[in-house]
Design an enzyme around this catalytic site. Structure first.
Site, PDB file in Angstrom:
ATOM      1  N   ASN A 118      -2.706   6.954  16.990  1.00 31.91           N
ATOM      2  CA  ASN A 118      -3.778   6.983  17.996  1.00 31.91           C
ATOM      3  C   ASN A 118      -4.453   8.350  18.044  1.00 31.91           C
ATOM      4  O   ASN A 118      -5.678   8.447  18.199  1.00 31.91           O
ATOM      5  CB  ASN A 118      -3.188   6.665  19.377  1.00 31.91           C
TER       6      ASN A 118
ATOM      7  N   SER B 299       1.783   6.701   2.298  1.00 28.13           N
ATOM      8  CA  SER B 299       2.559   7.670   3.075  1.00 28.13           C
ATOM      9  C   SER B 299       3.787   8.159   2.321  1.00 28.13           C
ATOM     10  O   SER B 299       4.410   7.419   1.568  1.00 28.13           O
ATOM     11  CB  SER B 299       3.037   7.037   4.389  1.00 28.13           C
TER      12      SER B 299
ATOM     13  N   SER C 158       5.095  -1.050   3.841  1.00 28.03           N
ATOM     14  CA  SER C 158       5.287  -2.404   4.390  1.00 28.03           C
ATOM     15  C   SER C 158       5.350  -3.424   3.261  1.00 28.03           C
ATOM     16  O   SER C 158       4.499  -3.422   2.359  1.00 28.03           O
ATOM     17  CB  SER C 158       4.135  -2.779   5.326  1.00 28.03           C
TER      18      SER C 158
ATOM     19  N   GLN D  61       0.851  -1.189   0.000  1.00 28.63           N
ATOM     20  CA  GLN D  61       0.000   0.000   0.000  1.00 28.63           C
ATOM     21  C   GLN D  61       0.887   1.239   0.000  1.00 28.63           C
ATOM     22  O   GLN D  61       1.612   1.490   0.961  1.00 28.63           O
ATOM     23  CB  GLN D  61      -0.864  -0.034   1.273  1.00 28.63           C
TER      24      GLN D  61
ATOM     25  N   GLU E 159      -8.441  -1.346   6.237  1.00 28.43           N
ATOM     26  CA  GLU E 159      -7.196  -1.476   6.993  1.00 28.43           C
ATOM     27  C   GLU E 159      -7.452  -1.446   8.492  1.00 28.43           C
ATOM     28  O   GLU E 159      -6.929  -2.258   9.238  1.00 28.43           O
ATOM     29  CB  GLU E 159      -6.236  -0.339   6.617  1.00 28.43           C
TER      30      GLU E 159
HETATM   31  C1  LIG Z   1       5.059  -0.377  11.085  1.00 26.98           C
HETATM   32  C2  LIG Z   1       4.513   0.625  10.121  1.00 26.98           C
HETATM   33  C3  LIG Z   1       4.043   0.190   8.899  1.00 26.98           C
HETATM   34  C4  LIG Z   1       3.543   1.119   7.975  1.00 26.98           C
HETATM   35  N1  LIG Z   1       3.129   0.650   6.755  1.00 26.98           N
HETATM   36  C5  LIG Z   1       2.688   1.539   5.829  1.00 26.98           C
HETATM   37  C6  LIG Z   1       2.318   1.086   4.533  1.00 26.98           C
HETATM   38  O1  LIG Z   1       2.382  -0.106   4.222  1.00 26.98           O
HETATM   39  N2  LIG Z   1       1.909   2.003   3.604  1.00 26.98           N
HETATM   40  C7  LIG Z   1       1.817   3.340   3.916  1.00 26.98           C
HETATM   41  O2  LIG Z   1       1.408   4.105   3.052  1.00 26.98           O
HETATM   42  N3  LIG Z   1       2.178   3.813   5.139  1.00 26.98           N
HETATM   43  C8  LIG Z   1       2.608   2.938   6.099  1.00 26.98           C
HETATM   44  N4  LIG Z   1       2.978   3.391   7.350  1.00 26.98           N
HETATM   45  C9  LIG Z   1       2.966   4.830   7.602  1.00 26.98           C
HETATM   46  C10 LIG Z   1       1.886   5.275   8.575  1.00 26.98           C
HETATM   47  O3  LIG Z   1       0.616   5.273   7.957  1.00 26.98           O
HETATM   48  C11 LIG Z   1       2.284   6.681   9.057  1.00 26.98           C
HETATM   49  O4  LIG Z   1       3.490   6.538   9.784  1.00 26.98           O
HETATM   50  C12 LIG Z   1       1.225   7.303   9.933  1.00 26.98           C
HETATM   51  O5  LIG Z   1       0.078   7.613   9.186  1.00 26.98           O
HETATM   52  C13 LIG Z   1       1.734   8.580  10.628  1.00 26.98           C
HETATM   53  O6  LIG Z   1       2.316   9.454   9.705  1.00 26.98           O
HETATM   54  P1  LIG Z   1       3.768  10.070   9.969  1.00 26.98           P
HETATM   55  O7  LIG Z   1       4.681   8.936  10.328  1.00 26.98           O
HETATM   56  O8  LIG Z   1       4.108  10.901   8.793  1.00 26.98           O
HETATM   57  O9  LIG Z   1       3.604  10.950  11.265  1.00 26.98           O
HETATM   58  P2  LIG Z   1       3.025  12.441  11.320  1.00 26.98           P
HETATM   59  O10 LIG Z   1       1.760  12.523  10.556  1.00 26.98           O
HETATM   60  O11 LIG Z   1       4.117  13.390  10.969  1.00 26.98           O
HETATM   61  O12 LIG Z   1       2.660  12.564  12.860  1.00 26.98           O
HETATM   62  C14 LIG Z   1       3.638  12.882  13.871  1.00 26.98           C
HETATM   63  C15 LIG Z   1       2.899  13.025  15.196  1.00 26.98           C
HETATM   64  O13 LIG Z   1       1.973  14.137  15.118  1.00 26.98           O
HETATM   65  C16 LIG Z   1       0.658  13.704  15.450  1.00 26.98           C
HETATM   66  N5  LIG Z   1      -0.312  14.398  14.608  1.00 26.98           N
HETATM   67  C17 LIG Z   1      -0.220  14.636  13.275  1.00 26.98           C
HETATM   68  N6  LIG Z   1      -1.312  15.286  12.853  1.00 26.98           N
HETATM   69  C18 LIG Z   1      -2.136  15.441  13.920  1.00 26.98           C
HETATM   70  C19 LIG Z   1      -3.430  16.019  14.106  1.00 26.98           C
HETATM   71  N7  LIG Z   1      -4.102  16.567  13.093  1.00 26.98           N
HETATM   72  N8  LIG Z   1      -3.970  15.987  15.359  1.00 26.98           N
HETATM   73  C20 LIG Z   1      -3.298  15.429  16.398  1.00 26.98           C
HETATM   74  N9  LIG Z   1      -2.060  14.886  16.274  1.00 26.98           N
HETATM   75  C21 LIG Z   1      -1.489  14.868  15.056  1.00 26.98           C
HETATM   76  C22 LIG Z   1       0.647  12.209  15.155  1.00 26.98           C
HETATM   77  O14 LIG Z   1      -0.360  11.541  15.894  1.00 26.98           O
HETATM   78  C23 LIG Z   1       2.053  11.804  15.567  1.00 26.98           C
HETATM   79  O15 LIG Z   1       2.112  11.599  16.948  1.00 26.98           O
HETATM   80  C24 LIG Z   1       3.486   2.498   8.297  1.00 26.98           C
HETATM   81  C25 LIG Z   1       3.936   2.930   9.543  1.00 26.98           C
HETATM   82  C26 LIG Z   1       4.463   2.010  10.451  1.00 26.98           C
HETATM   83  C27 LIG Z   1       4.927   2.503  11.789  1.00 26.98           C
END
Ligand SMILES: Cc1cc2nc3c(=O)[nH]c(=O)nc-3n(C[C@H](O)[C@H](O)[C@H](O)COP(=O)(O)OP(=O)(O)OC[C@H]3O[C@@H](n4cnc5c(N)ncnc54)[C@H](O)[C@@H]3O)c2cc1C
Length: 404
Positions: free
Chosen positions: A367, A126, A158, A123, A241
């Site tokens: 979360n 991100s 992933s 998928q 998902e």
């Molecule tokens: C093990 C693992 C597998 C994954 N697999 C995939 C995959 O297969 N395909 C894919 O596309 N993605 C994948 N991801 C990515 C995942 O979807 C993102 O890491 C996730 O959506 C968070 O985005 P970010 O890491 O950019 O954090 P950010 O969006 O930058 O967030 C950073 C922090 O800010 C907080 N935050 C951000 N916006 C807000 C808001 N509006 N209100 C309150 N708090 C907020 C978040 O909760 C977090 O604590 C994976 C992630 C992990 C850890």
């Protein structure tokens, strides 16, 4: 007897007998290639036995049964360590989205090999500048004759290193606001212009990857759903998902399951401690409550009611439960969690589960994001202000995009 006439209980017996006879022993000694070969053989056997794609349409190789049948299977499968994680994204997210939105040709092309484990999916949502706010993504797909030319970067993908196909979300019209002007594509991960680089996490494994698109050419029929309606497709997939993550059959022998924490307490000589007993009972109750909630979501889905924002409740609760399990394991075993004998496989497995837990509250939406969804869509709280909602994407300063 036709397939649909089999009752969930009859189906349960069928699944139980088959699983008892066919699940391979989990062998941690196998290297990556061998593990993949075992997983593919198992998935093919599962499909041949009519136990893959239980609720998928029969015309595409599924069994066309109900969520109650799926649940019966999941409950039986929880007694085993099935080598199916390679197919979780394909079977749990991309496949159901192809079922929902695919053309008849896309369904016929992609669903049968997915079910048989012949093709692995990933998928591609991100990006370095777009995670929680995935609608800010910058990967571009521009018209190229009949087809499309794609450039950009994804991250945390992933299983991309094993994938044959990916569901890609890319920007097709930057003149529209960020939630519009996105399109979902089916991408051949072996095509020229796709580069996959594994990323190692703190468990020592490399479960996810960076993926680069450098002048990737896609045919017109790679579009999944409608052009510029990728957000609808993404929401459909994210709904699958969240149910898939929150509701996945948690193996009864997974290290942080209540039964195993009871065993841990017994080994640590803490089972007579009234406080530990109380916490174990509460943990068991919370775990069972989540199971029942997921059962309800599946039954409702079977009756045509989409999980919607309640998928977020399942996902959030599942992640919180794991953290609670980690804390409880810490209170039970104390410093024993940090150091163990080299040949103590139970302790090593528990340590791995603990190190993998932080990912559960990030992957599939953090979360905090799940709480916002629940607050807004279930509790009816005021929506977060979205000043950028109606502004053309081109004018936004998001991610790494320069102004202008
Ligand atoms: C093990 C693992 C597998 C994954 N697999 C995939 C995959 O297969 N395909 C894919 O596309 N993605 C994948 N991801 C990515 C995942 O979807 C993102 O890491 C996730 O959506 C968070 O985005 P970010 O890491 O950019 O954090 P950010 O969006 O930058 O967030 C950073 C922090 O800010 C907080 N935050 C951000 N916006 C807000 C808001 N509006 N209100 C309150 N708090 C907020 C978040 O909760 C977090 O604590 C994976 C992630 C992990 C850890």
């Amino acid at each position: 007897m036709t397939q649909v006439e089999i009752s969930p209980e009859e189906f349960r017996n069928e699944a139980r007998d088959w699983l008892a006879a066919h699940v391979p022993p989990s062998d941690v000694e196998l290297d990556g290639a061998e593990q993949i070969a075992v997983a593919k053989r198992f998935q093919a056997a599962l499909a041949d036995a009519g136990l893959a794609g239980i609720t998928w349409p029969a015309e595409f190789g599924g069994r066309g049964l109900t969520a109650a049948h799926q649940q019966a299977f999941d409950e039986e499968a929880a007694d085993h360590d099935l080598p199916t994680s390679l197919f979780m994204i394909g079977m749990g997210m991309c496949g159901p989205t192809v079922v929902d939105l695919g053309t008849p040709e896309q369904k016929a092309r992609h669903l049968p090999p997915l079910l048989r484990g012949e093709e692995v999916w990933c998928q591609l949502f991100s990006e370095p500048g777009a995670g929680s706010d995935v609608a800010s993504l910058q990967t571009r797909a521009v018209r190229d004759g009949e087809g499309w030319l794609v450039n950009g970067q994804k991250v945390w993908t992933s299983g991309a290193q094993h994938a044959d196909f990916g569901a890609l979300l890319a920007r097709t019209n930057p003149d529209l606001p960020k939630h519009r002007g996105l399109t979902m594509f089916i991408v051949d991960m072996r095509a020229p212009g796709v580069v996959v680089r594994p990323l190692r996490d703190m468990t020592g494994r490399a479960p996810f990857n960076e993926v680069y698109f450098d002048d990737l050419r896609l045919p017109a029929d790679a579009v999944l759903g409608e052009v510029d309606a990728g957000w609808t497709a993404a929401v459909t997939m994210l709904g699958h998902e969240r149910v898939s993550i929150g509701g996945s059959a948690r193996r009864r022998d997974a290290p942080l399951n209540p039964e195993n924490l009871v065993a841990l307490a017994r080994r640590a000589g803490r089972l007579d401690d009234p406080e530990i007993r109380r916490e174990l009972a509460a943990y068991h109750a919370a775990s069972r409550t989540l199971e029942l909630f997921n059962t309800r979501l599946r039954q409702e889905a079977d009756a045509g009611v989409a999980p919607g924002a309640r998928g977020s409740v399942a996902k959030l609760t599942g992640a919180e439960l794991l953290w609670r399990g980690v804390e409880l394991a810490g209170r039970i075993a104390g410093p024993g969690l940090l150091a163990w004998d080299r040949d103590d496989e139970d302790a090593a497995e528990l340590a791995l589960a603990i190190n993998a837990t932080p990912a559960s509250s990030i992957a599939g939406g953090t979360n905090q994001i799940q709480r916002s969804i629940i607050g807004e869509r279930i509790l009816g709280l005021p929506k977060e202000p979205q000043v950028d909602r109606d502004v053309p994407f081109r004018e936004l300063r998001v991610g790494t995009q320069q102004q202008g």
